[in-house]
Design an enzyme around this catalytic site. Structure first.
Site, PDB file in Angstrom:
ATOM      1  N   GLU A 286       2.969   1.750 -11.489  1.00 19.42           N
ATOM      2  CA  GLU A 286       4.856   1.311 -10.656  1.00 19.42           C
ATOM      3  C   GLU A 286       5.106   2.542 -11.723  1.00 19.42           C
ATOM      4  O   GLU A 286       6.540   2.121 -12.645  1.00 19.42           O
ATOM      5  CB  GLU A 286       5.366  -0.266 -11.427  1.00 19.42           C
ATOM      6  CG  GLU A 286       4.309  -1.336 -10.997  1.00 19.42           C
ATOM      7  CD  GLU A 286       5.142  -1.403 -10.035  1.00 19.42           C
ATOM      8  OE1 GLU A 286       5.924  -1.438  -9.846  1.00 19.42           O
ATOM      9  OE2 GLU A 286       4.343  -2.600  -9.083  1.00 19.42           O
ATOM     10  N   GLY A 287       4.624   3.517 -11.793  1.00 20.43           N
ATOM     11  CA  GLY A 287       4.958   4.602 -12.417  1.00 20.43           C
ATOM     12  C   GLY A 287       3.967   5.233 -13.581  1.00 20.43           C
ATOM     13  O   GLY A 287       4.725   3.926 -14.990  1.00 20.43           O
TER      14      GLY A 287
ATOM     15  N   ALA B 220       9.821  -4.336  -8.930  1.00 23.04           N
ATOM     16  CA  ALA B 220       8.809  -4.910  -9.762  1.00 23.04           C
ATOM     17  C   ALA B 220       8.397  -4.821 -11.131  1.00 23.04           C
ATOM     18  O   ALA B 220       8.277  -5.141 -11.682  1.00 23.04           O
ATOM     19  CB  ALA B 220       7.658  -4.469  -8.838  1.00 23.04           C
TER      20      ALA B 220
ATOM     21  N   GLY C 273       0.790  -1.216   0.204  1.00 24.57           N
ATOM     22  CA  GLY C 273       0.016  -0.116   0.212  1.00 24.57           C
ATOM     23  C   GLY C 273       1.074   1.215   0.091  1.00 24.57           C
ATOM     24  O   GLY C 273       1.462   1.578   1.044  1.00 24.57           O
ATOM     25  N   LEU C 274       0.702   2.232  -1.160  1.00 26.80           N
ATOM     26  CA  LEU C 274       1.464   2.772  -1.053  1.00 26.80           C
ATOM     27  C   LEU C 274       1.096   4.306  -1.868  1.00 26.80           C
ATOM     28  O   LEU C 274       0.511   5.243  -0.983  1.00 26.80           O
ATOM     29  CB  LEU C 274       2.839   3.316  -2.468  1.00 26.80           C
ATOM     30  CG  LEU C 274       3.438   4.062  -2.271  1.00 26.80           C
ATOM     31  CD1 LEU C 274       3.834   4.637  -1.125  1.00 26.80           C
ATOM     32  CD2 LEU C 274       4.591   3.420  -3.851  1.00 26.80           C
TER      33      LEU C 274
ATOM     34  N   TRP D 276      -6.156   1.620  -4.890  1.00 27.14           N
ATOM     35  CA  TRP D 276      -5.674   0.881  -6.204  1.00 27.14           C
ATOM     36  C   TRP D 276      -4.689   0.005  -5.360  1.00 27.14           C
ATOM     37  O   TRP D 276      -3.675  -0.331  -6.577  1.00 27.14           O
ATOM     38  CB  TRP D 276      -5.511   1.990  -6.636  1.00 27.14           C
ATOM     39  CG  TRP D 276      -6.147   2.858  -7.757  1.00 27.14           C
ATOM     40  CD1 TRP D 276      -6.279   4.224  -7.145  1.00 27.14           C
ATOM     41  CD2 TRP D 276      -7.260   2.881  -8.303  1.00 27.14           C
ATOM     42  NE1 TRP D 276      -7.094   4.673  -8.479  1.00 27.14           N
ATOM     43  CE2 TRP D 276      -8.003   3.653  -8.116  1.00 27.14           C
ATOM     44  CE3 TRP D 276      -8.479   1.335  -8.565  1.00 27.14           C
ATOM     45  CZ2 TRP D 276      -8.940   3.688  -9.625  1.00 27.14           C
ATOM     46  CZ3 TRP D 276      -9.183   1.527  -9.712  1.00 27.14           C
ATOM     47  CH2 TRP D 276      -9.942   2.724  -9.565  1.00 27.14           C
ATOM     48  N   ILE D 277      -4.711  -1.217  -4.575  1.00 24.07           N
ATOM     49  CA  ILE D 277      -4.333  -1.702  -4.237  1.00 24.07           C
ATOM     50  C   ILE D 277      -4.770  -3.393  -4.783  1.00 24.07           C
ATOM     51  O   ILE D 277      -5.338  -3.798  -3.976  1.00 24.07           O
ATOM     52  CB  ILE D 277      -3.747  -1.639  -2.177  1.00 24.07           C
ATOM     53  CG1 ILE D 277      -4.171  -0.303  -1.913  1.00 24.07           C
ATOM     54  CG2 ILE D 277      -2.920  -2.401  -2.131  1.00 24.07           C
ATOM     55  CD1 ILE D 277      -2.662   0.949  -2.267  1.00 24.07           C
TER      56      ILE D 277
HETATM   57  C1  LIG Z   1      -5.265  -1.795 -11.571  1.00 23.56           C
HETATM   58  C2  LIG Z   1      -4.681  -0.988 -10.560  1.00 23.56           C
HETATM   59  C3  LIG Z   1      -3.203  -1.735  -9.920  1.00 23.56           C
HETATM   60  C4  LIG Z   1      -2.681  -0.669  -8.955  1.00 23.56           C
HETATM   61  N1  LIG Z   1      -1.983  -1.489  -7.994  1.00 23.56           N
HETATM   62  C5  LIG Z   1      -0.908  -0.303  -7.008  1.00 23.56           C
HETATM   63  C6  LIG Z   1      -0.885  -1.057  -5.403  1.00 23.56           C
HETATM   64  O1  LIG Z   1      -0.578  -2.410  -5.438  1.00 23.56           O
HETATM   65  N2  LIG Z   1       0.143  -0.915  -5.135  1.00 23.56           N
HETATM   66  C7  LIG Z   1      -0.134   0.743  -5.147  1.00 23.56           C
HETATM   67  O2  LIG Z   1       0.960   1.283  -4.184  1.00 23.56           O
HETATM   68  N3  LIG Z   1      -0.242   1.611  -6.109  1.00 23.56           N
HETATM   69  C8  LIG Z   1      -1.393   0.669  -6.885  1.00 23.56           C
HETATM   70  N4  LIG Z   1      -1.095   0.903  -8.184  1.00 23.56           N
HETATM   71  C9  LIG Z   1      -1.813   2.715  -8.178  1.00 23.56           C
HETATM   72  C10 LIG Z   1      -0.801   3.158  -9.203  1.00 23.56           C
HETATM   73  O3  LIG Z   1      -0.049   3.435  -8.995  1.00 23.56           O
HETATM   74  C11 LIG Z   1      -1.437   4.675  -9.106  1.00 23.56           C
HETATM   75  O4  LIG Z   1      -2.615   4.395 -10.519  1.00 23.56           O
HETATM   76  C12 LIG Z   1      -0.106   5.581 -10.709  1.00 23.56           C
HETATM   77  O5  LIG Z   1       1.169   5.928  -9.301  1.00 23.56           O
HETATM   78  C13 LIG Z   1      -1.030   6.732 -10.423  1.00 23.56           C
HETATM   79  O6  LIG Z   1      -1.052   7.393  -9.460  1.00 23.56           O
HETATM   80  P1  LIG Z   1      -2.671   8.181 -10.195  1.00 23.56           P
HETATM   81  O7  LIG Z   1      -3.073   7.039 -10.571  1.00 23.56           O
HETATM   82  O8  LIG Z   1      -2.585   9.099  -9.004  1.00 23.56           O
HETATM   83  O9  LIG Z   1      -2.524   9.204 -10.834  1.00 23.56           O
HETATM   84  P2  LIG Z   1      -2.162  10.643 -10.837  1.00 23.56           P
HETATM   85  O10 LIG Z   1      -0.849  10.825 -10.169  1.00 23.56           O
HETATM   86  O11 LIG Z   1      -3.001  11.475 -10.545  1.00 23.56           O
HETATM   87  O12 LIG Z   1      -1.608  11.170 -12.430  1.00 23.56           O
HETATM   88  C14 LIG Z   1      -2.475  11.908 -13.203  1.00 23.56           C
HETATM   89  C15 LIG Z   1      -2.303  11.633 -14.669  1.00 23.56           C
HETATM   90  O13 LIG Z   1      -0.789  12.802 -14.387  1.00 23.56           O
HETATM   91  C16 LIG Z   1       0.099  13.158 -14.864  1.00 23.56           C
HETATM   92  N5  LIG Z   1       1.151  13.555 -14.112  1.00 23.56           N
HETATM   93  C17 LIG Z   1       1.201  13.551 -12.327  1.00 23.56           C
HETATM   94  N6  LIG Z   1       2.837  14.550 -12.781  1.00 23.56           N
HETATM   95  C18 LIG Z   1       2.771  14.856 -13.553  1.00 23.56           C
HETATM   96  C19 LIG Z   1       3.805  15.731 -13.486  1.00 23.56           C
HETATM   97  N7  LIG Z   1       4.876  16.447 -12.770  1.00 23.56           N
HETATM   98  N8  LIG Z   1       4.664  16.275 -14.749  1.00 23.56           N
HETATM   99  C20 LIG Z   1       3.991  15.066 -16.152  1.00 23.56           C
HETATM  100  N9  LIG Z   1       2.139  14.584 -15.920  1.00 23.56           N
HETATM  101  C21 LIG Z   1       2.003  14.460 -14.383  1.00 23.56           C
HETATM  102  C22 LIG Z   1       0.605  11.291 -14.835  1.00 23.56           C
HETATM  103  O14 LIG Z   1       1.667  11.129 -15.660  1.00 23.56           O
HETATM  104  C23 LIG Z   1      -0.706  10.489 -14.855  1.00 23.56           C
HETATM  105  O15 LIG Z   1      -0.918  10.738 -16.494  1.00 23.56           O
HETATM  106  C24 LIG Z   1      -2.540   0.434  -9.227  1.00 23.56           C
HETATM  107  C25 LIG Z   1      -2.754   1.284  -9.759  1.00 23.56           C
HETATM  108  C26 LIG Z   1      -4.477   0.137 -10.567  1.00 23.56           C
HETATM  109  C27 LIG Z   1      -5.096   1.036 -12.069  1.00 23.56           C
END
Ligand SMILES: Cc1cc2nc3c(=O)[nH]c(=O)nc-3n(C[C@H](O)[C@H](O)[C@H](O)COP(=O)(O)OP(=O)(O)OC[C@H]3O[C@@H](n4cnc5c(N)ncnc54)[C@H](O)[C@@H]3O)c2cc1C
Length: 395
Positions: free
Chosen positions: A374-375, A253, A141-142, A173-174
């Site tokens: 994962e970014g 990962a 959970g991050l 989204w974990i």
């Molecule tokens: C099916 C699924 C499983 C997942 N599993 C896990 C898990 O097990 N554990 C966990 O911790 N997370 C998990 N995640 C979460 C995932 O890691 C995040 O969704 C991801 O890091 C992006 O964060 P966000 O969705 O809040 O998007 P945001 O950070 O809000 O980004 C939205 C958009 O803005 C862009 N953006 C943000 N900042 C900038 C910048 N400085 N410059 C340009 N563009 C930018 C992004 O690239 C993206 O296109 C999961 C997500 C999904 C969909």
């Protein structure tokens, strides 16, 4: 130059001869995982995907039995495989479905890796052996509702109360959350960000499943809710403070994703080739048209370049020389190219391309998640941009 030996025949499944780079053990592991996926996942995956239900616990036990959980970790019942072997397993699992590869990545490279790398001896003994056999499922959970790409500002907080910790907050989204027996949760503390191994039966902890997803439907995705979760002093992972803890796990990962994405691409590409050879329009197979062949040739080039890149990164990881920027390079390229291959394959299948009868659309929609978690693409562009220019453009 001596006279060339007789050339081996061209193999459409391995046009660059990448198999020659693999050892007999590598090939045996790859084949074992491929045949497990063919028997246990492929016959059911369309139904699991459509229903949004997957027998995670059953599959975890079988994956554990195969040595696929925490595969490249050593000790505590883990298989101690090489990074290349772990990558090959990820590729084969994701050729079946990204959700199955996600189960394995989160278990091995995120939850187990965090405990293996930063946990105390007691934490490792308590959790890793049962996670390696799939009896205990882990989650990581991050991400939070308001903190995704920029986790530094996370609000989940662990406060000291005597020798205990009291955890409050929400993660979003974990993967594996609702089926996990242990959650590795990252939280702010007075000392900076720390990781906690949280038994999910601790009072105040809940993990409602997130529904209505149109991607990674054969994967459990959950919210983690922590309301006054009281943990003993030894729940904190002693080995790390700060964001470098979760980021190092993510790097591990992401490496698996570099391989895995090529599995989804391969499955879609193979479906497109088969379809192109048999589907006839204008009196001949559509694979006989130059425009279709251009698509197939371009996809083959990107697919096998991507596998070569993954293999190169695997060798660097095995040699202890893989930098996080190089993992970003691989994740950025391979997921972006994989999704393009799925979308192009989809066009070759015409209307059939949108059907669950074929794997292509399922892989394409899965990769929308893989592109983000994962970014995101943008995060990896910024990592590389910073490494190339020395200028930080994140904020
Ligand atoms: C099916 C699924 C499983 C997942 N599993 C896990 C898990 O097990 N554990 C966990 O911790 N997370 C998990 N995640 C979460 C995932 O890691 C995040 O969704 C991801 O890091 C992006 O964060 P966000 O969705 O809040 O998007 P945001 O950070 O809000 O980004 C939205 C958009 O803005 C862009 N953006 C943000 N900042 C900038 C910048 N400085 N410059 C340009 N563009 C930018 C992004 O690239 C993206 O296109 C999961 C997500 C999904 C969909």
């Amino acid at each position: 130059m001596s006279a060339p030996a007789k050339l081996p025949p061209f193999d459409p499944a391995d046009p660059l001869g990448i198999d020659d780079l693999l050892s007999a053990d590598d090939l045996a592991i790859r084949d074992t995982v491929r045949s497990w996926a063919a028997d246990r996942v492929l016959p059911h995956i369309a139904e699991w995907y459509e229903d949004g239900q997957v027998p995670v616990r059953e599959l975890a036990l079988e994956l554990g039995d195969m040595g696929a959980l925490g595969m490249s970790l050593t000790g505590y019942g883990c298989a101690g495989a090489t990074a290349v072997q772990y990558g090959l397993a990820c590729l084969e699992l994701e050729a079946a479905d990204s959700g199955i590869r996600s189960l394995v990545s989160v278990q091995g490279s995120l939850a187990m890796y965090a405990i293996w790398k930063y946990g105390s001896e007691e934490q490792k003994e308590r959790w890793l052996p049962s996670m390696a056999i799939g009896e205990t499922i882990g989650c990581f959970g991050l991400t939070e509702p308001d903190h995704g790409s920029d986790p530094a500002g996370m609000r989940t907080y662990a406060k000291k109360d005597g020798t205990d910790w009291v955890l409050n907050g929400r993660k979003m989204w974990i993967t594996n959350g609702s089926v996990a027996g242990v959650a590795v949760v990252w939280a702010q503390t007075d000392e900076g960000i720390r990781g906690f191994a949280v038994p999910t039966d601790t009072p105040g902890f809940s993990a409602p499943e997130i529904k209505h997803k149109w991607s990674l439907r054969a994967s459990v995705t959950s919210e983690l809710v922590m309301d006054e979760v009281r943990l003993p002093a030894d729940a904190v992972l002693p080995g790390v403070t700060g964001l470098k803890g979760p980021l190092s796990c993510l790097s591990h990962a992401r490496y698996g994703i570099v391989w895995g994405a090529m599995g989804a691409a391969r499955a879609s590409f193979e479906a497109a080739v088969e379809y192109a050879k048999t589907r006839e329009q204008f009196g001949r197979p559509i694979g006989g048209f130059q425009l279709t062949q251009a698509k197939l040739a371009d996809m083959a080039v990107e697919l096998h370049k991507g596998v070569l890149l993954a293999h190169h990164l695997g060798l660097r990881m095995d040699a202890g020389r893989l930098r996080p920027e190089q993992v970003s390079f691989g994740k950025l390229n391979n997921v972006r190219e994989a999704i393009e291959i799925c979308r192009t394959s989809r066009t070759i299948l015409g209307a059939n391309g949108i059907s669950l009868e074929y794997p292509v659309m399922r892989h394409a929609t899965n990769l929308e998640s893989v592109l983000t978690y994962e970014g995101t693409v943008e995060m990896h562009q910024l990592v590389l941009g910073k490494a190339l220019t020395g200028l930080d453009a994140f904020r």
